[in-house]
Enzyme design. Structure first.
Site, short mmCIF file in Angstrom:
data_model
loop_
_atom_site.label_atom_id
_atom_site.label_comp_id
_atom_site.label_asym_id
_atom_site.label_seq_id
_atom_site.Cartn_x
_atom_site.Cartn_y
_atom_site.Cartn_z
N CYS A 109 0.84 -1.24 0.11
CA CYS A 109 0.03 0.05 -0.14
C CYS A 109 0.91 1.19 0.05
O CYS A 109 2.09 1.33 0.39
CB CYS A 109 -0.88 -0.13 1.19
SG CYS A 109 -1.77 -1.43 1.35
N ARG A 137 1.44 2.06 -6.02
CA ARG A 137 1.83 1.11 -5.25
C ARG A 137 0.59 0.26 -4.91
O ARG A 137 0.34 -0.92 -4.42
CB ARG A 137 2.47 1.53 -3.72
CG ARG A 137 3.87 1.99 -3.86
CD ARG A 137 4.19 2.73 -2.57
NE ARG A 137 4.47 1.66 -1.62
CZ ARG A 137 5.40 0.64 -1.27
NH1 ARG A 137 6.62 1.05 -2.13
NH2 ARG A 137 5.48 -0.12 -0.31
N TRP A 147 -3.74 -1.80 -1.47
CA TRP A 147 -3.50 -2.84 -2.38
C TRP A 147 -4.20 -3.89 -1.26
O TRP A 147 -3.28 -4.38 -0.51
CB TRP A 147 -2.29 -3.16 -2.91
CG TRP A 147 -2.37 -4.32 -3.66
CD1 TRP A 147 -1.88 -5.54 -3.33
CD2 TRP A 147 -2.65 -4.55 -5.10
NE1 TRP A 147 -2.06 -6.45 -4.42
CE2 TRP A 147 -2.41 -5.70 -5.33
CE3 TRP A 147 -2.91 -3.62 -6.09
CZ2 TRP A 147 -2.47 -6.12 -6.71
CZ3 TRP A 147 -2.86 -3.94 -7.24
CH2 TRP A 147 -2.80 -5.28 -7.64
N ASN A 170 0.45 -1.04 6.18
CA ASN A 170 0.79 -1.73 5.14
C ASN A 170 1.29 -3.22 5.48
O ASN A 170 2.03 -3.05 6.48
CB ASN A 170 1.87 -1.11 4.28
CG ASN A 170 2.26 -1.45 3.05
OD1 ASN A 170 1.66 -2.69 2.48
ND2 ASN A 170 3.49 -1.26 2.80
N GLY A 171 0.71 -4.29 4.84
CA GLY A 171 1.41 -5.60 5.08
C GLY A 171 0.31 -6.53 5.79
O GLY A 171 -0.84 -6.31 5.30
N GLU A 197 8.45 -20.57 -20.01
CA GLU A 197 8.55 -19.42 -19.38
C GLU A 197 9.46 -18.26 -19.81
O GLU A 197 9.47 -17.21 -20.10
CB GLU A 197 8.22 -19.46 -18.04
CG GLU A 197 8.34 -18.27 -17.20
CD GLU A 197 7.24 -17.05 -17.61
OE1 GLU A 197 6.25 -17.29 -18.28
OE2 GLU A 197 7.25 -15.86 -17.26
N LYS A 249 9.27 -14.82 -21.88
CA LYS A 249 10.02 -13.59 -21.32
C LYS A 249 10.85 -12.92 -22.41
O LYS A 249 10.56 -11.75 -22.44
CB LYS A 249 10.77 -13.89 -20.22
CG LYS A 249 9.93 -14.06 -19.09
CD LYS A 249 9.15 -12.53 -18.10
CE LYS A 249 7.98 -12.90 -17.45
NZ LYS A 249 6.95 -13.36 -18.23
N GLU A 269 8.53 -11.60 -25.21
CA GLU A 269 7.69 -10.28 -24.97
C GLU A 269 8.49 -9.31 -24.78
O GLU A 269 7.91 -8.24 -24.59
CB GLU A 269 6.71 -10.75 -23.98
CG GLU A 269 7.39 -11.15 -22.51
CD GLU A 269 6.13 -11.21 -21.64
OE1 GLU A 269 5.06 -10.74 -21.57
OE2 GLU A 269 6.38 -11.94 -20.58
N HIS A 271 13.60 -35.34 -31.69
CA HIS A 271 12.43 -35.36 -32.56
C HIS A 271 12.08 -34.53 -33.42
O HIS A 271 11.01 -33.99 -34.03
CB HIS A 271 11.24 -35.89 -31.76
CG HIS A 271 11.51 -36.87 -30.77
ND1 HIS A 271 11.48 -38.48 -31.35
CD2 HIS A 271 11.51 -37.14 -29.64
CE1 HIS A 271 11.60 -39.23 -30.34
NE2 HIS A 271 11.65 -38.37 -29.14
N LYS A 294 -1.08 -5.04 -20.04
CA LYS A 294 -0.78 -5.67 -18.76
C LYS A 294 -1.96 -6.60 -18.20
O LYS A 294 -1.84 -7.77 -17.87
CB LYS A 294 -0.79 -4.59 -17.44
CG LYS A 294 -0.54 -5.33 -16.09
CD LYS A 294 0.76 -6.19 -16.20
CE LYS A 294 1.08 -6.91 -14.90
NZ LYS A 294 2.25 -7.86 -15.12
C1 AGP Z 1 3.22 -12.39 -18.63
O1 AGP Z 1 4.58 -11.93 -18.66
C2 AGP Z 1 2.34 -11.82 -19.74
N1 AGP Z 1 2.26 -10.45 -19.59
C3 AGP Z 1 1.04 -12.63 -20.12
O2 AGP Z 1 1.46 -13.84 -20.53
C4 AGP Z 1 0.41 -12.90 -18.80
O3 AGP Z 1 0.82 -13.71 -18.02
C5 AGP Z 1 -1.15 -13.11 -19.22
O4 AGP Z 1 -1.60 -12.21 -20.01
C6 AGP Z 1 -2.24 -13.68 -18.16
O5 AGP Z 1 -2.32 -12.59 -17.27
P1 AGP Z 1 -3.07 -12.69 -15.93
O6 AGP Z 1 -2.26 -13.44 -15.17
O7 AGP Z 1 -3.42 -11.28 -15.35
O8 AGP Z 1 -4.38 -13.39 -16.09
#
Ligand code: AGP
Length: 620
Positions: A2, A27, A75, A101-102, A489, A493, A496, A512, A615
């Site tokens: 927060c 935050r 938050w 906060n916490g 993953e 990363k 993206e 394969h 996001k």
């Molecule tokens: C993660 O680095 C990406 N930005 C994306 O794959 C994200 O994980 C995915 O859109 C799911 O989002 P969410 O966890 O908010 O549902």
């Protein structure tokens, strides 16, 4: 995570506190509130939603002019984002205001004690218990200059968990009192004025002179006598003075160039916070917010884990752990495919949806489909009160705090921890694990914050490697067992963040087909399992490294300390602490996060806001 602001001095506290909250809104922003003391009266206003909602209320019902005040942007962890759960929380007589906060881990027992003494709570939060305890300690305290500070020390000695508390009282209109344990708090010292903030962004436009508070310390600020610091027992302590050399924008990022770097660095604390308050006195798991009865959980005979992107990768790792601990079959699916393939679901099916934002439309639609098919839905989510947990039958919140960067990092690691907790809870409820077995695995979980911190302390080589790989056209990621989703993953990363073609795949699949793409100098990153793991895939992965190396690959190997078998075949060796096999993704993912972030930075890209991405993807 927060936002906390306090002020005492000659300026109008309303303006100073609101300005500080605006700087801290990143935050946490599901509710906000402010309290001021003027003419011996404490006035508090709080409102759900963004800070703008509070400012709209204040425009219609202005606070009295005041020169002392506290403010908070929330938050949510315990209790949804509503007006009544917003901070400040007040004592029953309205004379003491507290912001927090916490996570107060023992709040349930303390709340029961207050209610037994006749206190009526007005919120669902853990924080409110601090307001009532403080008022009671204040009443019981001796008259004297430090009465509010004495009361704060009494209360802090009773709290368990992580907390920053800031309080003001109508009875002491010249005094702010604050305390911290495992949660941020910093003091700003101006010319005849003092500031409190969860970070320096709260007051950097007023002063750069700061005082750092240590663990388990209380600071008392009197507008005339200045500030004094003690430990929770009341022993005087000298705070560390320092001058802030960040600008305001850098302050919001904690001095990092990118929110993503800050959030990577926050991962140890985020994991610790996600574990807080979830282990009972005898080592049993206490996931009271899960809201599915033991009976319902014992009835589960099939689990689907449904998510998108990074959250989907968390689900892939969860499958290994949940199946191993519960022997319930687990299928993991991307949300956008799940509901269109007519999955077989019934009342005995548990669908676990994972979402950092809680607003991903693909995941939400999959959740709704599962509910239509009478399956039970458990959400793992980081945003309290968001749509996905609201529409689920149960929820287990991660406590990573707001994740600003589009690329999920602390969101991912805390999703893993939450999945482990769900798997262990299922095993415990279904009698597949005794409490001591659960406690032993939770003890391993509790070592993860330090393990991640150790990895983060050794990233210089990864940053140097990132600069060498910044011009690569393609980078491959290999893994086996739980290392396979980590490879996926790591590739995501890189795609993206750095817009580099990257592919993660099961190391056993190399022969394969994929090995055909390996050429001289192709960077291949290999996540190597522990040589101690019963699954005995370690030797096979070492062979895979030799296979790609024999074809000219540049091998970048992530392996645990002490694993000497990989040394002859690693062009670059990144060490991670020894970690139990199923928990290893929490540490092996971290170098891949740093690598992708640093490659993107080296390529001059916007790390926090990569092109084409959002996001939270709130469209199907
Ligand atoms: C993660 O680095 C990406 N930005 C994306 O794959 C994200 O994980 C995915 O859109 C799911 O989002 P969410 O966890 O908010 O549902």
């Amino acid at each position: 995570m927060c936002g906390i602001v306090g002020y005492v001095g000659p300026q109008d506290a309303r303006d100073v506190v609101l300005e500080g909250l605006r700087r801290l809104e990143y935050r946490g922003y599901d509710s906000a509130g402010i309290a001021v003391v003027a003419d011996g009266t404490l006035t508090a206003v709080k409102k759900a939603g963004k800070l703008a909602n509070l400012e709209k209320v204040l425009a219609e019902q202005p606070l009295p002019a005041a020169t002392i005040g506290i403010g908070h942007t929330r938050w949510a962890t315990h209790g949804g984002p509503t007006d009544r759960n917003a901070h400040p929380h007040l004592s029953a007589d309205g004379t003491v205001a507290v912001i927090h906060n916490g996570i107060i881990e023992n709040f349930a027992a303390l709340r029961a004690e207050c209610e037994a003494a006749g206190v009526e709570f007005t919120s669902d939060t853990d924080s409110e218990v601090a307001a009532h305890l403080l008022a009671a300690a204040y009443e019981a305290g001796a008259e004297g200059q430090s009465r509010l500070a004495d009361a704060m020390r009494v209360v802090c000695r009773r709290l368990e968990g992580a907390f920053t508390l800031v309080a003001t009282s109508a009875s002491e209109p010249d005094t702010l009192v604050a305390a911290r344990r495992s949660s941020p708090l910093v003091v700003g010292v101006g010319d005849g004025e003092y500031f409190l903030g969860s970070d320096v962004a709260a007051f950097i436009s007023h002063t750069r002179e700061a005082r750092e508070l240590g663990q388990d310390q209380v600071v008392e600020i009197d507008r005339y006598r200045g500030l004094s610091v003690t430990d929770f027992a009341g022993n005087a302590v000298e705070p560390t003075s320092y001058t802030v050399d960040w600008d305001a924008e850098a302050a919001e990022k904690g001095g990092y160039d990118w929110f993503m770097l800050k959030e990577i660095a926050e991962q140890p604390q985020a994991i610790a916070d996600t574990l807080l308050g979830r282990l009972g006195a005898h080592g049993e798991l206490v996931l009271d917010e899960v809201r599915l009865s033991d009976e319902e959980l014992r009835d589960v005979d099939k689990i689907f884990v449904v998510a998108c992107g990074t959250a989907y990768h968390a689900g892939l790792i969860a499958k290994y752990a949940i199946e191993h601990w519960t022997r319930i079959p687990v299928e993991v699916e991307v949300a956008s495919e799940f509901r269109y393939r007519d999955p077989v679901l019934d009342r005995s099916t548990l669908v676990i949806v994972i979402s950092q934002s809680g607003e991903t439309m693909d995941t939400l639609m999959a959740l709704r489909h599962a509910k239509e098919q009478k399956a039970r839905v458990l959400a793992i989510c980081n945003a309290n009160g968001s749509t996905i947990p609201r529409e689920s039958d149960a929820v287990l919140y991660t406590h990573a705090g707001p994740e600003i960067a589009v690329a999920s990092t602390k969101g991912f690691l805390t999703q893993l921890v939450a999945c482990y907790l769900v798997g262990l809870f299922l095993a415990q409820v279904r009698g597949m694990k005794y409490e001591d077995e659960v406690a032993a695995i939770v003890a391993d979980l509790r070592k993860l914050p330090d393990a991640v911190a150790e990895v983060l302390s050794g990233m210089d080589e990864v940053r140097a490697l990132a600069r060498e790989l910044a011009d690569a056209n393609t980078i491959l990621f290999l893994g086996r067992h739980v290392g396979f989703p980590v490879a996926l993953e790591g590739a995501l990363k890189l795609k993206e963040l750095a817009y580099i073609h990257a592919e993660g795949f099961a190391a056993g699949e190399l022969k394969h087909g994929p090995i055909a793409v390996v050429d001289k100098g192709t960077p291949v990153i290999v996540i190597v399992p522990s040589p101690r793991s019963r699954e005995s895939v370690h030797g096979k992965v070492v062979s895979n490294i030799q296979e790609v190396r024999a074809r000219g690959a540049r091998t970048i190997v992530i392996a645990e300390e002490g694993d000497e078998d990989v040394v002859p075949y690693a062009d670059h060796l990144i060490r991670v602490p020894r970690t139990p096999t199923l928990l290893a993704p929490v540490v092996t993912t971290v170098p891949l996060q740093v690598l992708a972030c640093e490659i993107a930075d080296t390529r001059g890209l916007d790390v926090d806001q990569p092109r084409n991405l959002a996001k939270s993807v709130t469209v199907e």
